[in-house]
Motif scaffolding. Structure first.
Motif, PDB file in Angstrom:
ATOM      1  N   ASP A  86       0.867  -1.168   0.000  1.00 28.27           N
ATOM      2  CA  ASP A  86       0.000   0.000   0.000  1.00 28.27           C
ATOM      3  C   ASP A  86       0.911   1.227   0.000  1.00 28.27           C
ATOM      4  O   ASP A  86       1.568   1.531   1.000  1.00 28.27           O
ATOM      5  CB  ASP A  86      -0.905  -0.006   1.236  1.00 28.27           C
TER       6      ASP A  86
ATOM      7  N   ALA B  25       0.387   3.848   2.631  1.00 25.72           N
ATOM      8  CA  ALA B  25       0.903   3.388   3.926  1.00 25.72           C
ATOM      9  C   ALA B  25       2.421   3.553   3.981  1.00 25.72           C
ATOM     10  O   ALA B  25       2.973   3.956   5.018  1.00 25.72           O
ATOM     11  CB  ALA B  25       0.524   1.927   4.152  1.00 25.72           C
TER      12      ALA B  25
ATOM     13  N   TYR C 155       4.523   5.636   6.599  1.00 23.12           N
ATOM     14  CA  TYR C 155       5.552   4.919   7.375  1.00 23.12           C
ATOM     15  C   TYR C 155       6.845   5.713   7.439  1.00 23.12           C
ATOM     16  O   TYR C 155       7.511   5.770   8.484  1.00 23.12           O
ATOM     17  CB  TYR C 155       5.782   3.547   6.738  1.00 23.12           C
TER      18      TYR C 155
ATOM     19  N   VAL D  68       3.038   2.091  10.450  1.00 23.41           N
ATOM     20  CA  VAL D  68       1.898   2.408   9.596  1.00 23.41           C
ATOM     21  C   VAL D  68       0.712   2.784  10.479  1.00 23.41           C
ATOM     22  O   VAL D  68       0.200   1.953  11.221  1.00 23.41           O
ATOM     23  CB  VAL D  68       1.525   1.218   8.696  1.00 23.41           C
TER      24      VAL D  68
ATOM     25  N   MET E 241      -4.783   1.715   8.282  1.00 18.51           N
ATOM     26  CA  MET E 241      -4.051   1.086   7.190  1.00 18.51           C
ATOM     27  C   MET E 241      -3.066   0.037   7.703  1.00 18.51           C
ATOM     28  O   MET E 241      -2.680   0.043   8.876  1.00 18.51           O
ATOM     29  CB  MET E 241      -3.281   2.128   6.390  1.00 18.51           C
ATOM     30  N   THR E 242      -2.662  -0.855   6.820  1.00 23.92           N
ATOM     31  CA  THR E 242      -1.498  -1.712   7.030  1.00 23.92           C
ATOM     32  C   THR E 242      -0.604  -1.539   5.804  1.00 23.92           C
ATOM     33  O   THR E 242      -0.987  -0.874   4.835  1.00 23.92           O
ATOM     34  CB  THR E 242      -1.865  -3.195   7.185  1.00 23.92           C
TER      35      THR E 242
ATOM     36  N   TRP F  77      -6.728  -4.254   6.666  1.00 22.17           N
ATOM     37  CA  TRP F  77      -6.838  -3.136   7.595  1.00 22.17           C
ATOM     38  C   TRP F  77      -6.777  -3.613   9.040  1.00 22.17           C
ATOM     39  O   TRP F  77      -7.025  -4.777   9.338  1.00 22.17           O
ATOM     40  CB  TRP F  77      -8.175  -2.397   7.383  1.00 22.17           C
TER      41      TRP F  77
END
Length: 640
Positions: free
Chosen positions: A175, A178, A182, A188, A192-193, A199
């Motif tokens: 993503d 993300a 990050y 993150v 989000m992941t 998620w």
């Protein structure tokens, strides 16, 4: 306590049992004591158990009397006995002594509002067969993780992302939004992941999936609500609340202990535990840390408090050897070197205890980070007109980087909303644009200020210190502190409990005025005063260390070649310019500038990418040899 997984086929087709078994097989480390499954047409649930309470009767998934409601639950409910008595008075009957069964009957009595009655840490999934409804919930602070993914065909959830990746067709794509965030935060931010389409369920939220509808709703709002009382009121009250919280957090049918660092938070927990029982404590240190190490401070505190103490020293070589496996356990890149420290201290504890108490959360609640004192040092800027304040920032831009006073003027020229992104701030927006290969604005991505801005908006009338704490409470705490705490302890089949992050403790501490949180030239003033008589003076006044890792030194020496190789061999040329990052590494090695945290963030991301996306390294979830020894010893003791 455990690991949970679930899969709901939204097309009405039967759940594939092999998918649930595969998902559950990825989290054996979270629960080596038992496994369980339940299938009901389109729904499948899986469970891995780390036995803590009612060792013989705590099998899951667990159901109600007519088997219309089923649950998988990870965590501990500390007021479950009181709730159980209330439910029995309402006519409910119980077949186990577990807190899990209490949640089922609470759901029967109150529906989804049952979560508002729970005091504890939890992530659970409830299947209501009569309504054909899946109900997921996560605790107030985000102590226990819960991930999910869904589309028009299915919805799946798990305690760890690696389980979701066992579902056929699940994407391992990065993503990019993300990734952009990050690089700012070193983790993150929720929901989000790093995986597109997966998620986190945010803390204090629940999810309901029924038919074609998926609804996510907040059920509790953490807030600071200061009141006017003398400082003695708060000092006495905090000690009373902490004593009671430690007492309820002790509830278990297995051996327990505590992590002990050099600071006041963990030391306070240990001192309060020692009032109730003999305590085993555990500490980790690192070669090359310099000065008086965490271990020496902790040993002295353990001696004074009279604990059974164990510690271990980790070399740069061993740290690097274990790093890939620990990144695997994290699921996502978290560029906090102390995350790995937590793994090693958990490994040390895992042979001796199943439950550990720790001091996470005290800084966010009581105002413990040194950065929270920044509004006091920058107060002079508050009296300047905005135009003059901005002008000083423009002047600061002209001053050569590294020259004394430049940073002070730069930060003073900005409001707290502009300068504070949480406890970790890595790359600025301008620097990211120098080496990241995509334009977030053209792709419609939000900026980091969009993420922080919504929290600042919720406390727009608060003082700057409270604003900073509020932001950390909703971002840094669940995204970094609690994520690493859960993943690194559960990797070693150890349950971590955090008495500071107790609903009743928070609701009292939230009433402390900012002037009492930071006072007499120190942080966490009320907390330090509350436990002053329990601890040596040097402990209550000591600055925070928190299992410090000598990353700065290692990246110049022992870990330099590793960092250079993993950056140089990166195949993500469409994502970022690796030559720019290699330049940062060389500047760091030569002592031009300290880029350790930035370099470490890229290194951890690349290692994560190798493990989860490229899949050039693989790991098996299993019980460790140390945990096997612990379980064998407990079994022998039970029958001798």
């Amino acid at each position: 306590m455990c690991g949970i997984v679930g899969f709901l086929n939204r097309r009405g087709q039967a759940c594939d049992t092999e998918i649930i078994h595969a998902m559950n097989g990825e989290i054996v480390h979270r629960g080596p004591d038992d496994a369980g499954y339940y299938f009901d047409g389109s729904l499948g649930l899986g469970f891995r158990r780390l036995a803590i309470i009612d060792l013989k009767g705590g099998h899951q998934p667990l159901t109600n009397e007519d088997e219309s409601i089923w649950i998988v639950f990870n965590g501990e409910i500390y007021n479950y006995k009181d709730l159980r008595d209330e439910l029995i008075a309402c006519g409910h009957s119980f077949k186990t002594e577990t807190d899990t069964e209490v949640i089922i009957h609470l759901y029967e009595e109150y529906g989804v509002e049952c979560v508002s009655k729970l005091r504890g840490m939890f992530a659970f999934g409830i299947w209501d067969g009569k309504k054909e409804q899946l109900f997921l919930a996560r605790d107030l602070f985000g102590i226990k993780p819960l991930y999910y993914t869904y589309n028009s065909d299915f919805l799946a959830f798990s305690s760890e992302i690696k389980s979701l990746l066992k579902i056929p067709g699940i994407s391992r794509e990065i993503d990019r939004e993300a990734f952009w965030n990050y690089l700012t935060f070193q983790y993150v931010p929720e929901p989000m992941t790093m995986f597109e389409g997966i998620w986190k369920l945010p803390p204090a939220h629940y999810l309901i999936a029924r038919g074609n509808e998926v609804v996510i709703k907040r059920y509790y709002q953490l807030a600071f609500t200061p009141i006017e009382q003398p400082v003695s009121y708060f000092v006495e009250g905090v000690l009373e609340q902490l004593r009671e919280s430690v007492r309820v957090h002790m509830n278990s049918d297995v051996p327990r202990g505590a992590f002990l660092s050099s600071g006041v938070d963990s030391s306070a927990i240990v001192a309060l535990l020692k009032e109730l029982e003999e305590v085993q404590t555990f500490t980790v240190g690192f070669e090359g840390a310099g000065g008086l190490s965490e271990i020496e401070y902790a040993r002295e505190t353990a001696r004074v408090l009279g604990t059974v103490h164990r510690d271990t020293v980790i070399s740069a070589k061993r740290y690097l050897e274990e790093l890939p496996r620990l990144v695997y356990h994290q699921d996502e890149p978290v560029a906090d070197p102390s995350a790995i420290a937590l793994y090693f201290v958990s490994e040390l504890a895992s042979e001796h205890v199943t439950v550990v108490l720790s001091g996470e959360g005290a800084d966010e609640i009581f105002g413990g980070y040194t950065i929270y004192r920044e509004p006091l040092s920058l107060r002079v800027f508050d009296y300047l007109p905005p135009s003059m304040r901005q002008g000083l920032g423009d002047v600061a831009q002209i001053i050569p980087e590294g020259m004394k006073g430049r940073s002070f003027l730069m930060r003073g020229s900005k409001t707290v909303e502009q300068r504070f992104f949480g406890n970790a701030f890595l790359f600025s927006e301008a620097e990211k644009r120098k080496f990241v290969k995509f334009d977030p604005e053209k792709l419609g991505y939000g900026r980091p200020t969009d993420l922080t801005g919504r929290y600042y908006q919720q406390v727009q009338d608060a003082d700057d210190v409270t604003k900073m704490q509020y932001l950390d409470l909703h971002t840094w705490l669940p995204g970094d502190i609690l994520m690493k705490a859960d993943k690194m302890t559960m990797a070693n089949s150890v349950e971590l409990r955090v008495p500071f992050l107790d609903r009743q403790v928070f609701e009292f501490a939230s009433k402390i005025p900012a002037a009492y949180r930071l006072a007499n030239g120190t942080t966490k003033y009320v907390l330090r005063e509350a436990v002053r008589k329990l601890l040596p003076k040097e402990v209550t006044e000591r600055k925070k260390l928190g299992f410090p890792v000598p990353t700065r030194k290692w990246l110049r020496d022992e870990h330099y070649q590793f960092a250079r190789e993993i950056i140089g061999s990166s195949t993500l040329d469409d994502l970022f310019d690796k030559d720019y990052v290699l330049h940062l590494l060389e500047e760091h090695r030569q002592g031009v500038r300290d880029h350790a945290r930035k370099i470490w963030a890229i290194v951890i991301f690349l290692l994560w990418h190798q493990i989860f996306v490229v899949q050039s390294q693989s790991f098996i979830s299993k019980e460790s040899e140390l945990v096997a020894k612990r379980r064998h010893r407990m079994f022998v003791e039970e029958f001798v």
